[in-house]
Motif scaffolding. Structure first.
Motif, short mmCIF file in Angstrom:
data_model
loop_
_atom_site.label_atom_id
_atom_site.label_comp_id
_atom_site.label_asym_id
_atom_site.label_seq_id
_atom_site.Cartn_x
_atom_site.Cartn_y
_atom_site.Cartn_z
N LEU A 154 8.51 6.09 2.37
CA LEU A 154 9.63 5.35 1.80
C LEU A 154 9.20 4.57 0.57
CD1 LEU A 154 10.82 3.81 5.18
CD2 LEU A 154 11.86 5.77 4.03
N PRO A 155 10.10 4.42 -0.42
CA PRO A 155 9.78 3.54 -1.54
C PRO A 155 9.84 2.09 -1.07
CG PRO A 155 12.00 4.43 -1.78
CD PRO A 155 11.41 5.06 -0.54
N SER A 156 9.11 1.20 -1.72
CA SER A 156 9.10 -0.20 -1.30
C SER A 156 10.30 -0.93 -1.86
CB SER A 156 7.80 -0.88 -1.75
OG SER A 156 6.73 -0.28 -1.10
N ARG A 157 11.46 -0.60 -1.34
CA ARG A 157 12.69 -1.24 -1.77
C ARG A 157 13.44 -1.67 -0.52
NH1 ARG A 157 15.30 2.83 -4.76
NH2 ARG A 157 13.75 2.55 -6.36
N VAL A 203 8.44 -2.57 8.69
CA VAL A 203 8.67 -1.96 7.38
C VAL A 203 9.04 -3.03 6.35
CG1 VAL A 203 10.09 -0.30 6.08
CG2 VAL A 203 9.25 0.30 8.37
N THR A 204 9.82 -4.02 6.75
CA THR A 204 10.17 -5.11 5.83
C THR A 204 8.91 -5.86 5.39
OG1 THR A 204 12.27 -5.35 6.98
CG2 THR A 204 11.64 -7.15 5.53
N ASN A 205 8.02 -6.14 6.33
CA ASN A 205 6.73 -6.78 6.00
C ASN A 205 5.96 -5.94 5.00
OD1 ASN A 205 6.86 -9.03 7.55
ND2 ASN A 205 5.47 -8.31 9.15
N ALA A 206 5.91 -4.61 5.25
CA ALA A 206 5.15 -3.71 4.38
C ALA A 206 5.74 -3.71 2.98
CB ALA A 206 5.14 -2.29 4.97
N ILE A 207 7.07 -3.69 2.89
CA ILE A 207 7.74 -3.67 1.58
C ILE A 207 7.50 -4.99 0.85
CG2 ILE A 207 10.00 -3.68 0.42
CD1 ILE A 207 11.02 -1.75 2.62
N GLU A 208 7.84 -6.10 1.54
CA GLU A 208 7.83 -7.39 0.86
C GLU A 208 6.45 -7.98 0.66
OE1 GLU A 208 10.60 -9.81 3.22
OE2 GLU A 208 11.94 -9.68 1.48
N HIS A 209 5.62 -7.90 1.69
CA HIS A 209 4.30 -8.54 1.58
C HIS A 209 3.23 -7.56 1.12
CE1 HIS A 209 6.04 -12.10 3.25
NE2 HIS A 209 6.47 -11.40 4.30
N GLY A 210 3.03 -6.50 1.90
CA GLY A 210 1.94 -5.55 1.58
C GLY A 210 2.09 -4.96 0.20
N ASN A 211 3.27 -4.45 -0.10
CA ASN A 211 3.48 -3.78 -1.40
C ASN A 211 4.17 -4.66 -2.42
OD1 ASN A 211 2.26 -1.52 -0.40
ND2 ASN A 211 4.15 -0.39 0.00
N ALA A 226 8.58 -0.87 -6.06
CA ALA A 226 9.24 0.35 -5.56
C ALA A 226 8.39 1.59 -5.71
CB ALA A 226 10.59 0.54 -6.27
N ALA A 227 7.45 1.59 -6.63
CA ALA A 227 6.61 2.77 -6.83
C ALA A 227 5.58 2.91 -5.70
CB ALA A 227 5.88 2.67 -8.17
N MET A 228 5.35 1.83 -4.95
CA MET A 228 4.38 1.90 -3.85
C MET A 228 5.08 2.37 -2.60
SD MET A 228 1.90 -1.28 -4.37
CE MET A 228 0.28 -0.64 -4.70
N LYS A 229 4.36 3.13 -1.81
CA LYS A 229 4.96 3.76 -0.63
C LYS A 229 4.66 2.99 0.65
CE LYS A 229 6.62 7.52 -2.59
NZ LYS A 229 7.40 6.76 -3.60
N VAL A 230 5.64 3.05 1.53
CA VAL A 230 5.43 2.62 2.92
C VAL A 230 5.46 3.91 3.74
CG1 VAL A 230 6.38 1.37 4.88
CG2 VAL A 230 6.54 0.39 2.58
N VAL A 231 4.43 4.13 4.54
CA VAL A 231 4.35 5.35 5.33
C VAL A 231 4.56 5.01 6.80
CG1 VAL A 231 2.93 7.33 5.97
CG2 VAL A 231 2.80 6.41 3.64
N VAL A 232 5.53 5.68 7.41
CA VAL A 232 5.82 5.49 8.83
C VAL A 232 5.47 6.80 9.54
CG1 VAL A 232 7.60 4.94 10.55
CG2 VAL A 232 7.73 3.95 8.25
N VAL A 233 4.52 6.75 10.45
CA VAL A 233 4.14 7.96 11.19
C VAL A 233 4.57 7.78 12.64
CG1 VAL A 233 2.23 9.43 11.93
CG2 VAL A 233 2.22 8.45 9.63
N LEU A 234 5.42 8.70 13.09
CA LEU A 234 5.93 8.67 14.46
C LEU A 234 5.24 9.79 15.23
CD1 LEU A 234 9.63 8.47 13.28
CD2 LEU A 234 8.40 6.58 14.33
N THR A 235 4.52 9.43 16.29
CA THR A 235 3.83 10.45 17.09
C THR A 235 4.46 10.50 18.48
OG1 THR A 235 1.81 9.99 15.87
CG2 THR A 235 1.57 11.22 17.92
#
Lengths: 143, 155
Positions: free
Chosen positions: B16-19, B55-63, B67-76
């Motif tokens: 996902l884009p960081s938006r 995901v909100t943490n990853a968008i707002e804090h991590g990235n 928007a050009a930075m990605k958040v990757v969600v892996v579901l196993t």
């Protein structure tokens, strides 16, 4: 946004729900979202069964991009067989007992605003589904 | 899809884009998967909340909402559990001691925003939660939901 799925029938519905969630949020009418879901499912099933020959190690990739006018969904597999898309408007020929795959392609062509198939640089096949967004002042009819 | 599950599990990856707003797509995707794995409705709601916070943490804090930075969600998907890994590209690293604090209501009144509860919520709602570094150097949170089979069935 990108979704990567294993080539196992059943997982196309997860991609469908993810893309439906995106489509609803970019101004596509609820009725049209149903068309997006059906076309995407058919494209994913095609990629799983025909492109990747149901080999779970092979992946199906769904890439969605949204611009001012359109939602573009690219469904890529790792197989090399390019399906022949029927032309618009689709002639539904039930008498000729079209194969199920043929029916899927006819559905895709009918439900999308634009569709094309290209060979992927990595020896795969990419089907590109385009849906026009329902924007204010848009002269394109949603039907 | 149950008969094709191996020990390693089947993997679905979402990039996902960081938006802000895209966390909703992650929530809907995880819920769609969880529903098909037979999770009870309240467990699905818990999963939605936890993944939304991650995901909100990853968008707002991590990235840093780039928007050009990605958040990757892996579901196993495994026979007895669903594993959710959320990683960012680590513009800003998460201090590990920050992941263990318990927020207090009294402090919340002092804050201008409603933040500060995400990590605590994830720990409360998921069966396992672990914070690590992503292989690419960003932050990663791994959450696990155990599939309990109810003896009476709560369909």
């Amino acid at each position: 946004m990108q979704i990567i799925l294993p080539s196992i029938l059943g997982y196309e519905v997860i991609a469908r729900d993810a893309v439906a969630s995106l489509a609803r949020r970019c101004g596509i009418t609820p009725e049209r979202v149903e068309d997006v879901k059906t076309a995407l499912c058919e494209a994913c099933m095609n990629a799983i069964e025909h492109g990747n020959r149901s080999d779970p190690q092979r992946k199906v990739q769904v890439l969605c991009t949204v611009d001012e006018q359109r939602l573009v969904i690219e469904v890529s597999d790792e197989g090399g067989s390019l399906p022949m898309l029927p032309r618009k408007p689709v002639q539904w020929t039930f008498e000729q007992r079209a194969s199920l795959r043929g029916m899927g392609l006819m559905l895709i062509v009918t439900l999308t605003d634009e569709v094309s198939v290209v060979a992927d640089p990595n020896d795969g096949t990419c089907m590109r589904l385009v849906f026009y967004r329902n924007l204010v002042g848009d002269s394109v009819s949603a039907s | 899809m149950s008969d094709a599950e191996g020990v390693t599990g089947q993997v679905i990856e979402l990039r996902l884009p960081s938006r802000l707003g895209y966390e909703r797509i992650a929530m809907d995707t995880a819920a769609a998967l969880a529903r098909r794995m037979g999770l009870a409705d309240e467990r699905i709601d818990a999963l939605r909340t936890a993944i939304g916070e991650a995901v909100t943490n990853a968008i707002e804090h991590g990235n840093q909402a780039d928007a050009a930075m990605k958040v990757v969600v892996v579901l196993t998907v495994r026979p007895a559990e669903l594993i959710i890994c959320v990683s960012d590209q680590g513009r800003r690293a998460l201090a590990l001691e920050q992941t263990k604090t318990q927020p207090r209501i009294a402090d919340a009144f002092q804050r201008a925003d409603k933040g500060g509860w995400g990590i605590w919520l994830m720990r409360e709602l998921m069966d396992e939660v672990e914070f690590t570094l992503a292989p690419g150097g960003g932050n990663q949170v791994r959450m696990v939901v155990h599939l309990e089979r109810s003896p009476v069935g709560d369909q």
